[in-house]
Write an enzyme that holds these catalytic residues in place. Structure first.
Site, PDB file in Angstrom:
ATOM      1  N   GLY A   9     -15.288 -14.211 -41.162  1.00  0.00           N
ATOM      2  CA  GLY A   9     -14.652 -14.005 -42.458  1.00  0.00           C
ATOM      3  C   GLY A   9     -15.628 -14.385 -43.555  1.00  0.00           C
ATOM      4  O   GLY A   9     -16.747 -13.880 -43.614  1.00  0.00           O
ATOM      5  N   GLU A  87     -11.724 -24.776 -42.957  1.00  0.00           N
ATOM      6  CA  GLU A  87     -10.922 -23.913 -42.096  1.00  0.00           C
ATOM      7  C   GLU A  87      -9.617 -24.613 -41.690  1.00  0.00           C
ATOM      8  O   GLU A  87      -9.155 -24.459 -40.566  1.00  0.00           O
ATOM      9  CB  GLU A  87     -11.724 -23.536 -40.847  1.00  0.00           C
ATOM     10  CG  GLU A  87     -13.116 -22.985 -41.129  1.00  0.00           C
ATOM     11  CD  GLU A  87     -13.075 -21.686 -41.911  1.00  0.00           C
ATOM     12  OE1 GLU A  87     -12.415 -20.739 -41.454  1.00  0.00           O
ATOM     13  OE2 GLU A  87     -13.688 -21.624 -42.986  1.00  0.00           O
TER      14      GLU A  87
END
Length: 230
Positions: A9, A87
């Site tokens: 990502g 994250e």
């Protein structure tokens, strides 16, 4: 000592930590999907953003970048602590094999860490699950958080995959749908940057079975990425 982590990502274009080596490649049996909520970077609890996670699908591949941090245990620990904060919506860390284009059958690296999420809305409060393309596009077009808006995330990811030579059809389709929504809302961008598309690289077998895409040469001018993202 060495720590390897795979980014699929925002880590592809904005790792945000010091690393010693970066390799472009892919992992097997995972597909990039936009099924994860982000409520503290590019969205809020009331209007969550949609960001990438991975779905396990046999035979699929996911292109991205592997980053290596070498040195003392303290340096590796600092990198991992940063990644875990960044994250935070991902509730799993898996170890995977990482492959390079030159040798798609033999792993170039083993034991590479990848952040993923449990695909269950009951046990994982950040899991949104799949939705129709139009619904996802509307959510991405309108979500905004402390680090910026959700639409920049999809556009930056689209450009990052273009830059490494491995466009993702799903990312392109979703980004184009977001552009349609922005145009309908009257919030489209007026400037575009003309790029010369590089020749598409030879596809692996698992890629060639999917829809063929000829890269667009029109990419939006985008703001500089922030240091912390997801």
């Amino acid at each position: 000592m060495a720590l390897w982590v795979f980014g699929y990502g925002s880590l592809v274009w904005n790792p945000g930590f010091e690393y010693d080596e970066k390799i472009i490649g892919f992992i097997k049996d995972y597909k990039r999907v936009f099924d994860l909520a982000c409520i503290d970077h590019r969205g809020t609890p009331e209007n969550p953003a949609r960001t990438c996670t991975l779905e396990q699908i046999e035979g699929a591949i996911c292109w991205g970048a592997a980053y290596c941090v070498r040195g003392s245990p303290e340096r590796l620990r600092a990198a991992m602590e940063y990644l875990e904060r960044r994250e935070c919506e991902y509730d799993q860390k898996n170890l995977v094999d990482f492959y390079k284009e030159a040798n798609p059958l033999q792993p170039a690296l083993t034991g590479v860490i990848v952040f993923t999420s449990t695909p269950d809305k009951v046990s994982n409060k950040y899991y949104l699950g799949p939705a129709p393309l139009e619904e996802m596009a509307m959510q991405i077009a309108t979500a905004v958080g402390p680090c910026g808006n959700n639409r920049d995330y999809i556009f930056l990811l689209e450009k990052a995959m273009f830059d490494i030579g491995h466009e993702d059809d799903m990312v392109i389709e979703l980004a184009n749908e977001v552009r349609k929504v922005l145009g309908t809302m009257g919030k489209g961008f007026s400037k575009e940057k003309q790029l010369v598309a590089s020749p598409r690289k030879k596809l692996l077998k698992s890629q060639s079975e999917t829809q063929t895409y000829i890269p667009t040469t029109q990419l939006l001018l985008l703001p500089k990425a922030v240091a912390m993202d997801s």
